[in-house]
Scaffold this motif. Structure first.
Motif, PDB file in Angstrom:
ATOM      1  N   GLU A  40       0.754  -1.156   0.009  1.00 22.36           N
ATOM      2  CA  GLU A  40       0.024  -0.046   0.082  1.00 22.36           C
ATOM      3  C   GLU A  40       0.784   1.322   0.054  1.00 22.36           C
ATOM      4  OE1 GLU A  40      -4.013  -1.827   1.908  1.00 22.36           O
ATOM      5  OE2 GLU A  40      -2.726  -0.645   3.170  1.00 22.36           O
ATOM      6  N   SER A  41       2.067   1.014   0.730  1.00 20.86           N
ATOM      7  CA  SER A  41       2.830   2.425   0.876  1.00 20.86           C
ATOM      8  C   SER A  41       3.621   2.740  -0.601  1.00 20.86           C
ATOM      9  CB  SER A  41       4.007   2.358   1.986  1.00 20.86           C
ATOM     10  OG  SER A  41       5.101   1.181   1.614  1.00 20.86           O
ATOM     11  N   LEU A  42       3.861   1.567  -1.271  1.00 19.43           N
ATOM     12  CA  LEU A  42       4.508   1.824  -2.855  1.00 19.43           C
ATOM     13  C   LEU A  42       3.630   2.315  -3.515  1.00 19.43           C
ATOM     14  CD1 LEU A  42       6.425  -1.598  -2.566  1.00 19.43           C
ATOM     15  CD2 LEU A  42       7.407   0.483  -2.900  1.00 19.43           C
ATOM     16  N   HIS A  43       2.303   2.542  -3.200  1.00 19.54           N
ATOM     17  CA  HIS A  43       1.558   3.323  -4.283  1.00 19.54           C
ATOM     18  C   HIS A  43       1.552   4.891  -4.270  1.00 19.54           C
ATOM     19  CE1 HIS A  43      -1.780   0.513  -5.692  1.00 19.54           C
ATOM     20  NE2 HIS A  43      -1.106  -0.443  -4.837  1.00 19.54           N
ATOM     21  N   GLN A  44       2.253   5.277  -3.122  1.00 20.41           N
ATOM     22  CA  GLN A  44       3.132   6.807  -2.975  1.00 20.41           C
ATOM     23  C   GLN A  44       4.189   6.927  -3.662  1.00 20.41           C
ATOM     24  OE1 GLN A  44      -0.119   7.934  -2.032  1.00 20.41           O
ATOM     25  NE2 GLN A  44      -0.742   5.955  -1.655  1.00 20.41           N
ATOM     26  N   GLU A  45       5.098   6.015  -3.788  1.00 21.39           N
ATOM     27  CA  GLU A  45       6.436   5.878  -4.394  1.00 21.39           C
ATOM     28  C   GLU A  45       6.533   6.262  -5.616  1.00 21.39           C
ATOM     29  OE1 GLU A  45       9.266   5.943  -2.765  1.00 21.39           O
ATOM     30  OE2 GLU A  45       8.898   5.342  -0.869  1.00 21.39           O
ATOM     31  N   ASP A  46       6.568   7.558  -5.975  1.00 22.15           N
ATOM     32  CA  ASP A  46       6.590   8.110  -7.336  1.00 22.15           C
ATOM     33  C   ASP A  46       7.922   8.018  -7.993  1.00 22.15           C
ATOM     34  OD1 ASP A  46       4.018   8.784  -7.206  1.00 22.15           O
ATOM     35  OD2 ASP A  46       4.392  11.072  -6.660  1.00 22.15           O
ATOM     36  N   SER A  47       8.950   7.961  -6.963  1.00 22.86           N
ATOM     37  CA  SER A  47      10.678   7.947  -7.699  1.00 22.86           C
ATOM     38  C   SER A  47      10.679   6.327  -8.072  1.00 22.86           C
ATOM     39  CB  SER A  47      11.304   7.980  -6.595  1.00 22.86           C
ATOM     40  OG  SER A  47      11.217   7.449  -5.184  1.00 22.86           O
ATOM     41  N   LEU A  48      10.147   5.275  -7.716  1.00 21.38           N
ATOM     42  CA  LEU A  48      10.190   3.953  -7.845  1.00 21.38           C
ATOM     43  C   LEU A  48       9.422   3.661  -9.051  1.00 21.38           C
ATOM     44  CD1 LEU A  48      10.393   2.072  -4.592  1.00 21.38           C
ATOM     45  CD2 LEU A  48      12.240   2.810  -5.963  1.00 21.38           C
ATOM     46  N   LEU A  95      -0.039  -1.951  -8.304  1.00 21.52           N
ATOM     47  CA  LEU A  95       0.987  -1.187  -8.130  1.00 21.52           C
ATOM     48  C   LEU A  95       1.617  -0.479  -9.198  1.00 21.52           C
ATOM     49  CD1 LEU A  95       3.613  -3.335  -6.013  1.00 21.52           C
ATOM     50  CD2 LEU A  95       2.550  -1.267  -5.111  1.00 21.52           C
ATOM     51  N   PRO A  96       1.980   0.775  -8.971  1.00 17.21           N
ATOM     52  CA  PRO A  96       2.372   1.584 -10.213  1.00 17.21           C
ATOM     53  C   PRO A  96       3.875   1.424 -10.535  1.00 17.21           C
ATOM     54  CG  PRO A  96       2.345   2.766  -8.112  1.00 17.21           C
ATOM     55  CD  PRO A  96       2.010   1.489  -7.809  1.00 17.21           C
ATOM     56  N   GLN A  97       4.269   0.044 -10.339  1.00 20.51           N
ATOM     57  CA  GLN A  97       5.655  -0.176 -10.738  1.00 20.51           C
ATOM     58  C   GLN A  97       5.570  -1.439 -11.314  1.00 20.51           C
ATOM     59  OE1 GLN A  97       5.128   0.357  -7.151  1.00 20.51           O
ATOM     60  NE2 GLN A  97       6.063   2.184  -6.842  1.00 20.51           N
ATOM     61  N   ILE A  98       6.535  -1.625 -12.468  1.00 17.19           N
ATOM     62  CA  ILE A  98       6.702  -3.022 -13.042  1.00 17.19           C
ATOM     63  C   ILE A  98       7.305  -4.086 -11.697  1.00 17.19           C
ATOM     64  CG2 ILE A  98       8.195  -4.482 -14.523  1.00 17.19           C
ATOM     65  CD1 ILE A  98       7.840  -2.150 -16.584  1.00 17.19           C
ATOM     66  N   ALA A 117       0.983 -12.878  -9.244  1.00 18.56           N
ATOM     67  CA  ALA A 117       0.490 -11.459  -9.207  1.00 18.56           C
ATOM     68  C   ALA A 117       1.398 -10.610 -10.009  1.00 18.56           C
ATOM     69  CB  ALA A 117      -0.036 -10.931  -7.922  1.00 18.56           C
ATOM     70  N   CYS A 118       2.626 -10.854 -10.090  1.00 16.35           N
ATOM     71  CA  CYS A 118       3.705  -9.991 -10.640  1.00 16.35           C
ATOM     72  C   CYS A 118       3.652 -10.049 -12.057  1.00 16.35           C
ATOM     73  CB  CYS A 118       5.352 -10.452  -9.963  1.00 16.35           C
ATOM     74  SG  CYS A 118       5.340 -10.080  -8.343  1.00 16.35           S
ATOM     75  N   ASP A 119       4.297  -8.957 -13.003  1.00 15.37           N
ATOM     76  CA  ASP A 119       4.360  -8.619 -14.185  1.00 15.37           C
ATOM     77  C   ASP A 119       5.290  -9.626 -14.722  1.00 15.37           C
ATOM     78  OD1 ASP A 119       2.211  -6.371 -14.065  1.00 15.37           O
ATOM     79  OD2 ASP A 119       4.440  -5.338 -13.214  1.00 15.37           O
ATOM     80  N   HIS A 120       6.256 -10.043 -14.109  1.00 13.72           N
ATOM     81  CA  HIS A 120       7.485 -10.869 -14.794  1.00 13.72           C
ATOM     82  C   HIS A 120       7.961 -11.663 -13.846  1.00 13.72           C
ATOM     83  CE1 HIS A 120      10.137 -11.459 -18.190  1.00 13.72           C
ATOM     84  NE2 HIS A 120      11.075 -11.688 -17.110  1.00 13.72           N
ATOM     85  N   VAL A 121       7.806 -13.194 -13.886  1.00 16.71           N
ATOM     86  CA  VAL A 121       8.170 -14.349 -12.985  1.00 16.71           C
ATOM     87  C   VAL A 121       9.387 -14.914 -13.625  1.00 16.71           C
ATOM     88  CG1 VAL A 121       7.366 -16.058 -11.607  1.00 16.71           C
ATOM     89  CG2 VAL A 121       5.776 -14.249 -12.346  1.00 16.71           C
ATOM     90  N   ILE A 122      10.699 -14.871 -12.492  1.00 18.00           N
ATOM     91  CA  ILE A 122      11.631 -15.773 -13.020  1.00 18.00           C
ATOM     92  C   ILE A 122      11.970 -16.606 -12.000  1.00 18.00           C
ATOM     93  CG2 ILE A 122      14.277 -15.468 -13.548  1.00 18.00           C
ATOM     94  CD1 ILE A 122      13.537 -12.292 -14.328  1.00 18.00           C
ATOM     95  N   ALA A 123      12.032 -17.915 -12.443  1.00 12.89           N
ATOM     96  CA  ALA A 123      12.328 -18.904 -11.447  1.00 12.89           C
ATOM     97  C   ALA A 123      13.732 -19.533 -11.640  1.00 12.89           C
ATOM     98  CB  ALA A 123      11.237 -19.962 -11.182  1.00 12.89           C
ATOM     99  N   ALA A 208       1.518   2.781 -18.030  1.00 10.69           N
ATOM    100  CA  ALA A 208       0.331   3.226 -18.401  1.00 10.69           C
ATOM    101  C   ALA A 208      -0.670   1.967 -19.095  1.00 10.69           C
ATOM    102  CB  ALA A 208       0.252   4.523 -19.369  1.00 10.69           C
ATOM    103  N   SER A 209       0.262   1.363 -19.901  1.00 13.32           N
ATOM    104  CA  SER A 209      -0.699   0.081 -20.421  1.00 13.32           C
ATOM    105  C   SER A 209      -1.034  -0.994 -19.369  1.00 13.32           C
ATOM    106  CB  SER A 209       0.453  -0.670 -21.315  1.00 13.32           C
ATOM    107  OG  SER A 209       0.440  -0.082 -22.600  1.00 13.32           O
ATOM    108  N   LYS A 210      -0.045  -1.130 -18.172  1.00 12.77           N
ATOM    109  CA  LYS A 210      -0.179  -2.037 -17.173  1.00 12.77           C
ATOM    110  C   LYS A 210      -1.605  -1.559 -16.368  1.00 12.77           C
ATOM    111  CE  LYS A 210       1.163  -3.368 -12.773  1.00 12.77           C
ATOM    112  NZ  LYS A 210       2.388  -3.735 -11.827  1.00 12.77           N
ATOM    113  N   GLN A 211      -1.711  -0.259 -16.184  1.00 17.17           N
ATOM    114  CA  GLN A 211      -2.837   0.346 -15.466  1.00 17.17           C
ATOM    115  C   GLN A 211      -4.012   0.253 -16.171  1.00 17.17           C
ATOM    116  OE1 GLN A 211      -2.612   4.544 -14.750  1.00 17.17           O
ATOM    117  NE2 GLN A 211      -4.421   4.359 -12.894  1.00 17.17           N
TER     118      GLN A 211
END
Length: 259
Positions: A40-48, A95-98, A117-123, A208-211
């Protein structure tokens, strides 16, 4: 700031580490709450603009903490816990991050829901990926039904959820559940390479596409999370669940009776 997770920032990239290595990063009530708070806090992190999720030690996460589920002195309040699980899934998906999941060792149960739930999963190739709630008489939570369906469709999602199968990374890749497989010990290296590549691309357009894609689905996710919470509460009271966790602890095959 947090006891069970650790958030660090390097330029436009954030690193969120699951940090209970002594328990293979199993998610106790405290971790679920802290993950909800952090996302929730990361929604306010414009720099990330990129976030990498990873686990400390030999696993991404073994999933929900079964020891805490079984603690007779301080039993897990499932309804309260499900509120935090709902919060973390909603906040992570929007989240507004990749978001990049870097998986080594196990990613099971709720941890696998979170990875999906993540955009890109590496295993890493020997990692073990499992939506294995069924083995202890529970249903997927953390949006597991939603994220599985989004990635593989309803029929395959049902089969994977019902089987509780433990998948190696190449199997998960073939089924469309994850995006990349790496050699042992190299998931973080590949995650950072993908992060770097993302930051050198027109990332604002990607976000923007993610959103746009995710915003149209948030109402459905909210409904799924509500149904998961109600089902999980009911399943926690079932005889099959009690038998499932007892058998898990005793390292024997459970005998389910359908009640």
């Amino acid at each position: 700031m947090y006891e069970t997770i650790e958030l660090t920032k390097q330029g436009r990239t954030g690193y969120l580490k699951l940090n209970r290595p002594q328990a293979m990063n199993a998610m106790n009530g405290k971790m679920m709450k802290e993950l909800g708070d952090c996302f929730e806090s990361l929604h306010q992190e414009d720099s990330l603009q990129v976030l990498i999720l990873h686990g400390e030690g030999r696993a991404f996460s073994a999933g929900g903490d079964i020891k805490e589920m079984m603690d007779p002195d301080n039993p897990m309040d499932i309804d309260h816990v499900m509120q935090d699980v709902t919060r973390l899934a909603k906040a992570l998906y929007t989240l507004p991050q990749i978001t990049i999941a870097s998986i080594n060792g196990a990613a099971a149960g709720l941890a696998f829901s979170m990875a999906l739930a993540c955009d890109h999963v590496i295993a890493e190739e020997n990692s073990k990926l499992a939506m294995n709630f069924i083995g202890i008489g529970l249903v997927p939570d953390g949006g597991g039904h939603f994220f599985m369906k989004e990635r593989v469709g309803v029929p395959k999602a049902k089969q994977l959820i019902w089987s509780g199968q433990i998948l190696k990374a190449h199997d998960a890749l073939a089924k469309g559940l994850i995006e990349e497989v790496t050699a042992e010990g190299r998931a973080m290296e590949f995650a950072e390479a993908y992060a770097s590549q993302s930051l050198q691309s027109p990332i604002r357009a990607k976000l923007a596409s993610k959103q746009i894609l995710h915003q149209s689905k948030t109402e459905e996710l909210a409904k799924v999370l509500e149904m998961e919470a109600a089902a999980q509460s009911a399943m926690r009271k079932s005889s099959d669940h009690l038998e499932g966790i007892q058998a898990f602890v005793e390292k024997r095959k459970p005998v389910f009776k359908g009640n």
